[in-house]
Every structure is written in C-alpha cells, then in structure tokens.
Motif scaffolding. Structure first.
Motif, mmCIF file in Angstrom:
data_model
loop_
_atom_site.group_PDB
_atom_site.id
_atom_site.type_symbol
_atom_site.label_atom_id
_atom_site.label_comp_id
_atom_site.label_asym_id
_atom_site.label_seq_id
_atom_site.Cartn_x
_atom_site.Cartn_y
_atom_site.Cartn_z
ATOM 1 N N ASP A 155 0.838 -1.192 0.000
ATOM 2 C CA ASP A 155 0.000 0.000 0.000
ATOM 3 C C ASP A 155 0.878 1.249 0.000
ATOM 4 O O ASP A 155 1.558 1.528 0.992
ATOM 5 C CB ASP A 155 -0.900 0.000 1.238
ATOM 6 C CG ASP A 155 -1.891 1.158 1.261
ATOM 7 O OD1 ASP A 155 -1.732 2.092 0.442
ATOM 8 O OD2 ASP A 155 -2.812 1.128 2.092
ATOM 9 N N ASN A 157 0.138 4.258 0.366
ATOM 10 C CA ASN A 157 -0.255 5.213 1.395
ATOM 11 C C ASN A 157 0.467 4.952 2.715
ATOM 12 O O ASN A 157 0.732 5.884 3.479
ATOM 13 C CB ASN A 157 -1.776 5.173 1.614
ATOM 14 C CG ASN A 157 -2.533 5.633 0.390
ATOM 15 O OD1 ASN A 157 -2.152 6.607 -0.249
ATOM 16 N ND2 ASN A 157 -3.597 4.923 0.039
ATOM 17 N N ASN A 160 4.481 5.683 1.766
ATOM 18 C CA ASN A 160 4.793 7.098 1.534
ATOM 19 C C ASN A 160 5.094 7.857 2.827
ATOM 20 O O ASN A 160 5.842 8.842 2.815
ATOM 21 C CB ASN A 160 3.641 7.787 0.810
ATOM 22 C CG ASN A 160 3.505 7.334 -0.631
ATOM 23 O OD1 ASN A 160 4.353 6.620 -1.142
ATOM 24 N ND2 ASN A 160 2.420 7.723 -1.275
ATOM 25 N N HIS A 188 3.108 6.076 -7.827
ATOM 26 C CA HIS A 188 3.791 6.734 -6.706
ATOM 27 C C HIS A 188 5.315 6.633 -6.819
ATOM 28 O O HIS A 188 6.021 6.946 -5.864
ATOM 29 C CB HIS A 188 3.310 6.134 -5.383
ATOM 30 C CG HIS A 188 1.921 6.567 -4.998
ATOM 31 N ND1 HIS A 188 1.681 7.649 -4.192
ATOM 32 C CD2 HIS A 188 0.700 6.071 -5.342
ATOM 33 C CE1 HIS A 188 0.377 7.797 -4.031
ATOM 34 N NE2 HIS A 188 -0.244 6.852 -4.719
#
Length: 283
Positions: A155, A157, A160, A188
C-alpha cells in the motif's frame, strides 16, 4: 538413396581439409566450454543477480529481518536486500517475516499477538539479534548503497509516510499482489514487481500483449522456484517464452534458491534476480 563416402578414396588434400575441419570444430568446442565456464563463474560473483532474502542468513538463521543480518548483507556486497514488512499494534512499519514466526523466534508465549513498537524493540531474535523498523532500514540505506526489496505490504499510502521523498522511491522495489497494486505503486514512483504464483500460457500472452499495447507496461514479475514450491506451475521454459515475446522487457525475480548450479543454469537467461539466503560473492 544413401551417401557413401570411402575415406581411402579421398585425395591427400581432401584428407588434410577434413582433419583440419575436425581440429577447428574440437578447438571451438573447448573454447566455448571454457568461455561458458568463465561466464557461469562470473555470474556467481556478480551482485546484480542476487537478493539477500529476508535480510540474509546470519548465524545459520534465515528470515530474521534483523539489524545485524541487514548490516552483514551490506558488508558482504549485496546490492539488493529484501525485508518483509508488517505493522505493529500501534501502526509502526517494521521488518518482520510474519508475527507468529517473530513471536516464536523471540520467545513470546503469545504466538498470535501483535506487539506495540515499544514491545517490539525490547525483543531479541534468537536471544541475540535486534529487530529493526523500516525507518531504521531506510536510514541505513541512506548511508550505504543498496536497494530495498519489500514484501507483504504494497500500500503506497503506508509506504509514503516513510518515503516522502519521491526521488528515493525509485530505489525501493515493492512486491505487488494485483495489477491494481502494481500500477498504483508505479504511479507513486516505486519499482513495482507483480507477484505471480501460477502462470498459464494465456497469462504469458496477456502480459506480452499488455507490453505492446500499453504505454505503462509490466516491467518486473516475481515468481516462485518450482523446485521448492511444487504447487506452482511456473517453469524456466515459460519464463523464456515470456522474455522472447516481450523482447526482454519483462524482468524476472525468483524466490528462492541457494543452489549455485541453479544460478549458473538460469541467471542472466530466464531469471534476472534470485532471492537467496547465504550466497557468497567471493570478490
């Protein structure tokens, strides 16, 4: 009709040419043999082909994901080091193969419990090794030249929060468990690796077609070693067909092997990277 040649009827000039031809063929055979032997041995010394599996083996222990294993793999010359990731009870990203295994090797009575970060840092792996957080692994990476390969969490998210600098994300390879995951990680700026446990010829065709039609192709896949995971159906032959159809644009990482004969046979051909526990480069 058969072709029948009597050596005794040939002229001396023809005999010399035939002998010279066979001498050249034999010489070329041995030159090729020596070249292949040198090339295969050079592969074993090339750190571009090997990933230290779960931090790498230390004190004959595998899957520790420990600080000491990571530092040892760096010192041993590994360019790629894999770390398994998990979240603590209070949502801190740490390096753990999986919680049950971590609880066993740290002597916890609660096999299925998930510790807090404070509890995690107090533990010792096999009574002597230190657990490490993902943030600590990233700090080590900043001081040394190696590429982190991650597993279990894909993931962006979550990732990051620990890698806010977009430019540093292209030094982190992340195993993705679906096409959606793959393209999300790519968006990303991570290096995603599509995980495939099984692969049909239809899958090979679809990936090949995707790479020709799409401006955002599949660049890396991760597959199991069929010699260790017999329920998989992914063979070096299938991987070679995939590479041929995509003109080598799809790169393959395989888990896992410690067999130098396997390395010599497949690395640089059907496989580009291999996860390994204890390979020594002998620079």
């Amino acid at each position: 009709m058969s072709i029948d040649i009597h050596y005794s009827k040939l002229t001396n000039s023809h005999k010399k040419k035939i002998i010279l031809f066979f001498i050249i063929v034999i010489c070329l055979f041995f030159v090729n043999l020596i070249f292949n032997h040198h090339e295969q041995n050079s592969i074993l010394k090339n750190n571009n082909y090997f990933i230290a599996h779960a931090g790498g083996q230390i004190h004959n222990h595998n899957y520790t994901n420990s600080k000491e294993a990571l530092i040892q793999s760096i010192n041993n010359g590994y360019k790629y080091i894999e770390l398994d990731l998990a979240l603590t009870k209070d949502s801190i990203l740490v390096c753990v193969h999986e919680w049950k295994q971590f609880n066993i090797i740290t002597g916890s009575d609660s096999l299925y419990s998930i510790p807090t970060i404070e509890e995690f840092k107090k533990r010792k792996i096999h009574n002597s090794l230190s657990p490490i957080t993902f943030k600590e692994a990233l700090n080590l990476k900043d001081r040394h030249s190696y590429i982190i390969v991650t597993d279990k969490i894909s993931d962006p998210n979550i990732l990051n929060k620990y890698v806010p600098n977009i430019e540093k994300r292209n030094e982190i390879m992340v195993e993705a468990f679906s096409l959606k995951d793959y393209y999300n990680l790519k968006k990303h700026k991570y290096i995603p690796m599509l995980s495939l446990y099984k692969m049909s010829f239809q899958d090979i065709f679809n990936i090949s077609l995707l790479n020709f039609k799409d401006s955002n192709p599949i660049e890396w896949i991760v597959v199991p070693n069929i010699n260790k995971y017999s329920t998989s159906n992914i063979t070096p032959t299938k991987l070679s067909i995939l590479k041929f159809l995509t003109m080598g644009k799809v790169k393959v990482a395989m888990y896992s092997s410690n067999d130098s004969i396997f390395f010599k046979k497949h690395l640089g051909k059907s496989i580009d990277l291999i996860y390994t526990d204890n390979h020594k480069f002998n620079f």
